[in-house]
Scaffold this active site. Structure first.
Site, PDB file in Angstrom:
ATOM      1  N   ASP A 456     -57.291   9.515 -11.088  1.00 50.42           N
ATOM      2  CA  ASP A 456     -55.928   9.875 -11.753  1.00 50.42           C
ATOM      3  C   ASP A 456     -55.354   8.795 -12.564  1.00 50.42           C
ATOM      4  O   ASP A 456     -55.780   7.650 -12.362  1.00 50.42           O
ATOM      5  CB  ASP A 456     -54.780  10.723 -10.853  1.00 50.42           C
ATOM      6  CG  ASP A 456     -54.214  11.673 -11.260  1.00 50.42           C
ATOM      7  OD1 ASP A 456     -53.967  11.680 -12.421  1.00 50.42           O
ATOM      8  OD2 ASP A 456     -53.636  12.595 -10.494  1.00 50.42           O
ATOM      9  N   ASP A 522     -52.494  20.153 -16.190  1.00 50.66           N
ATOM     10  CA  ASP A 522     -51.959  20.296 -14.710  1.00 50.66           C
ATOM     11  C   ASP A 522     -51.482  22.004 -14.830  1.00 50.66           C
ATOM     12  O   ASP A 522     -51.265  22.591 -13.969  1.00 50.66           O
ATOM     13  CB  ASP A 522     -50.856  19.429 -14.456  1.00 50.66           C
ATOM     14  CG  ASP A 522     -51.233  18.336 -13.714  1.00 50.66           C
ATOM     15  OD1 ASP A 522     -52.561  18.249 -13.318  1.00 50.66           O
ATOM     16  OD2 ASP A 522     -50.416  17.401 -13.552  1.00 50.66           O
TER      17      ASP A 522
HETATM   18  C1  DGJ Z   1     -51.531  14.496 -11.449  1.00 50.80           C
HETATM   19  C2  DGJ Z   1     -52.708  15.324 -11.392  1.00 50.80           C
HETATM   20  O1  DGJ Z   1     -52.680  15.971 -12.756  1.00 50.80           O
HETATM   21  C3  DGJ Z   1     -52.496  16.620 -10.425  1.00 50.80           C
HETATM   22  O2  DGJ Z   1     -53.772  17.470 -10.460  1.00 50.80           O
HETATM   23  C4  DGJ Z   1     -52.367  15.893  -8.994  1.00 50.80           C
HETATM   24  O3  DGJ Z   1     -53.633  15.310  -8.654  1.00 50.80           O
HETATM   25  C5  DGJ Z   1     -51.338  14.992  -8.964  1.00 50.80           C
HETATM   26  N1  DGJ Z   1     -51.286  13.956 -10.029  1.00 50.80           N
HETATM   27  C6  DGJ Z   1     -51.312  14.074  -7.735  1.00 50.80           C
HETATM   28  O4  DGJ Z   1     -50.363  13.487  -7.519  1.00 50.80           O
END
Ligand code: DGJ
Length: 720
Positions: A456, A522
């Site tokens: 991430d 997301d």
């Molecule tokens: C942002 C990501 O896009 C999410 O899917 C998740 O992994 C969160 N971060 C976790 O902090």
């Protein structure tokens, strides 16, 4: 991206070079008298004779007109003011003396590979050398990479270095995408009038608003047809793409990095290599994006084994890490056919919410007294792979790492940069920080049987210096991240990595060269995903796009969705689940398992087929699919996204099929609940029709009456 250039397709006829591959011709005139120019980029010209190629070059030479320069500029591979180019210049650099005027001229041009050319330019007076590497890949992608060398004896300050791609004059409509967190890649179009349309990222990463492509096409071009050219920046940092049309010059697409003031100062003898810029074209966006898909799929590192159905724990438990709860989740996941279980954020020291712990890459002993072993062992016992979330480039000020090494945080001043999600960015160009991270990743990958990392990156880089008074190092940090990823992959060759950045804020060919899928967004609301997946798919083939089935009440939009709609939209991606499936009753588990099973039967087709989208006049309907390379079968979805002006619906067409083959069209699953009162059954669905690809592409069939937010998935199987 790994080069794949094989065909002997370069011909040099008296200085006019003809590259041919993937249905594309690129003709480069090296006889301009200054810098070589691309005089044709588009359809294959066949075995054009030398006089025709020379004619092409002569045919576009500029003409003097009143009020302008006596020797007007041709659009070359390096448009420069010294050659009369009065638009955005390809090179901006100066020396401490103020010297800023460069005129790079051709030194030589030679084949660098069977379908590539290395062009060397130089300017003795301004003491610069520059190379332009041009390649035409097997898929017909045109790539350029520029590098500038300071051959003087004092420092050269580089401000800008852009690759230039010529555009046909009648492509007067621009297309790109914009967006934000939870809404990446929303398309936008406007007239390509005189002026500059600039799409820029100053975020140190591409960003959720970054466009994957800046395209110019003929008016009204769509996915199915209409000439269109576009460029992509294969770089995971700040960058700019611009489309420029001026009264006096040929229209052009330019692309390169955004360099902060003083960021690149070349000492004598030093070279700066810019990232690859990649261009594609097509009769319609489907053809344009197919070249990117073909290219990515041809990579030696492309994931080829069946994509494992994934359950990611984020929306199921967020930070509530508890062995019993996660074990139950893994068991329910295995029951519905999940093959990869990914433990998201929250497993490491001090990470009880998003305010602390980033950087402390040790399993939290309070939450996991026996480490991750009990969960991981159970996951493996259930026959699933185990994946783990990391955000290696980041640090919370409230972490042991930040307390021990405050100097590892990127900053251009005494004060820290503005905070985002309570976190800061580590300076990976600092060898000590880099080595520490590599060691922590290795330690965990060695201790645990981890098959997959969700990597991430949740904030933009602001003032990316190595401390007060230091130069910006955004470029160096992207290079360091690439090195870190490359090293991890080399030392753990079976590991797969997902590029996630608050969803889809880091999607580009640079990161894709070293990762195996991207997290599109997301937002997993299927209604939104139809848009984000469609336009992320302009660059990324479906098997590299994480597409997860959502909880019925969608967390990010609070809309409600049916399982059928969510699963139907996720079919055309790398299927996963983002849902606490322990809460499902028997009937729901069975229904979810049935979708997982359907996808497993189709995933080879999804991972290898040609992606198609129909340009329908009715905005309420969406038709897309994949067609097998040999045309023998296809998967299509018809989604209803809004109420329609038509009642009942009109017809839907299915593009991209083999016109001469005949296909049996069948619904993959029973239809989603239709409108009330129930419409009469559709004749072609009740008794499956067999129609030719030509008929299905041109005439089509009546769309099933559906409520908004529903979908029907169809399999098309060639018969005979
Ligand atoms: C942002 C990501 O896009 C999410 O899917 C998740 O992994 C969160 N971060 C976790 O902090």
């Amino acid at each position: 991206m790994q080069r794949r250039i094989s065909a002997p397709t370069l011909r040099d006829a008296d200085g006019i070079v003809h590259l041919r591959a993937g249905g594309t011709s690129v003709v480069i005139d090296t006889t301009t008298g200054t810098v070589p120019a691309i005089v044709h980029w588009g359809p294959d010209l066949g075995d054009a004779p030398a006089d025709e190629l020379a004619g092409l070059a002569r045919g576009i030479r500029p003409q003097r007109a009143s009020g302008g320069l006596d020797d007007p500029a041709l659009l070359t591979l390096l448009p420069q003011p010294g050659h009369g180019w009065l638009g955005t210049p390809a090179l901006e650099a100066h020396r401490a003396s103020g010297a800023f005027a460069h005129r790079l001229e051709l030194v030589d041009a030679r084949p660098a590979s069977p379908a590539g050319l290395l062009i060397r330019l130089g300017d003795a007076a301004s003491r610069l050398e520059l190379t332009v590497e041009i390649e035409l890949s097997d898929a017909g992608l045109l790539r350029q990479r520029l590098a500038v060398t300071n051959v003087g004896d004092d420092a050269l300050h580089l401000q800008s270095l852009l690759a230039a791609f010529p555009l046909p004059h009648d492509q007067v409509e621009l297309f790109d995408t914009t967006g934000h967190h939870l809404r990446e890649r929303a398309p936008q179009r406007h007239a390509f009038t005189n002026g500059t349309h600039l799409r820029e990222s100053r975020r140190g990463r591409p960003g959720a608003d970054a466009t994957l492509l800046l395209c110019a096409g003929v008016p009204g071009f769509g996915f199915e047809r209409g000439a269109v050219h576009g460029v992509h920046m294969g770089w995971s940092g700040s960058h700019r793409l611009l489309a420029e049309r001026t009264p006096g010059h040929d229209p052009v697409l330019l692309a390169g990095e955004v360099l902060l003031p003083g960021e690149i100062v070349l000492a004598p003898g030093v070279t700066h290599v810019a990232p690859w810029v990649v261009g594609s074209w097509g009769d319609g966006l489907t053809a344009l994006s197919a070249r990117f898909h073909d290219e990515l799929r041809a990579r030696p590192t492309h994931p080829r084994r069946p994509r494992p159905v994934t359950l990611n724990t984020w929306e199921a438990v967020y930070f509530d890490h508890d062995l019993a709860r996660l074990t139950a989740l893994a068991e329910a996941a295995a029951r519905v056919g999940v093959e990869r279980f990914v433990l998201d954020d929250g497993w490491f020291r001090h990470r009880r919410d998003d305010t602390a712990g980033l950087g402390d890459w040790f399993v939290d002993a309070d939450v996991w007294p026996n480490g991750l072993h009990p969960l991981l062992d159970r996951v493996r016992e259930l026959g699933m792979e185990f994946g783990l979330w990391f955000e290696p480039e980041m640090v919370n000020p409230d972490s042991d790492l930040a307390r021990e090494h405050p100097d590892w945080i990127l900053r251009g001043r005494d004060e820290l940069p503005p905070v985002a999600r309570q976190q800061q960015v580590l300076d990976l160009a600092n060898p000590a920080a880099f080595d520490h991270l590599a060691a922590r990743l290795d330690a965990l990958l060695d201790e645990y049987d981890i098959a997959y990392i969700k990597w991430d990156h949740n904030r933009d880089l602001v003032e990316p210096g190595a401390g007060p008074g230091t130069a910006a190092r955004g470029h160096r940090n992207v290079e360091a991240v690439y090195r870190l990823l490359d090293g991890v992959r080399q030392r753990h060759p079976r590991l797969e990595i997902e590029s996630c950045a608050s969803g889809g804020a880091r999607v580009d060919l640079g990161i894709l060269e070293r990762t195996d899928r991207i997290w599109v967004s997301d937002c997993i609301d299927p209604l939104e995903r139809l848009v984000t997946q469609k336009h992320t798919g302009l660059l990324v083939p479906p098997e590299l796009m994480g597409a997860h089935i959502s909880t019925p009440r969608i967390h990010s939009t609070k809309r409600h969705t049916s399982l059928d709609f969510s699963a139907g939209v996720a079919l055309l991606g790398h299927l996963g689940i983002e849902w606490d499936v322990t809460a499902l009753d028997e009937g729901e588990l069975t229904a979810l398992a049935a979708w997982v099973e359907r996808w497993k039967g189709l995933r080879d087709l999804v991972a290898s087929g040609r992606v198609v989208h129909a340009d329908l006049a009715d905005p309420a309907l969406d038709v897309r699919g994949v067609v097998a390379a040999d045309g023998a079968r296809a998967l299509m979805t018809v989604a209803c996204v809004a109420t329609s002006a038509a009642h009942p619906f009109g017809r839907v067409r299915f593009p991209g099929l083999d016109a001469r083959r005949r296909y049996r069209v069948e619904a993959l699953a029973p239809l989603d609940p239709a409108a009330e009162p129930a419409p009469s059954p559709l004749a072609w669905l009740q008794d499956p029709v067999v129609l030719s690809g030509a008929a299905l592409g041109a005439t089509g069939v009546r769309a099933p009456m559906m409520l908004p937010q529903s979908i029907v998935a169809l399999t098309l199987t060639a018969v005979g």
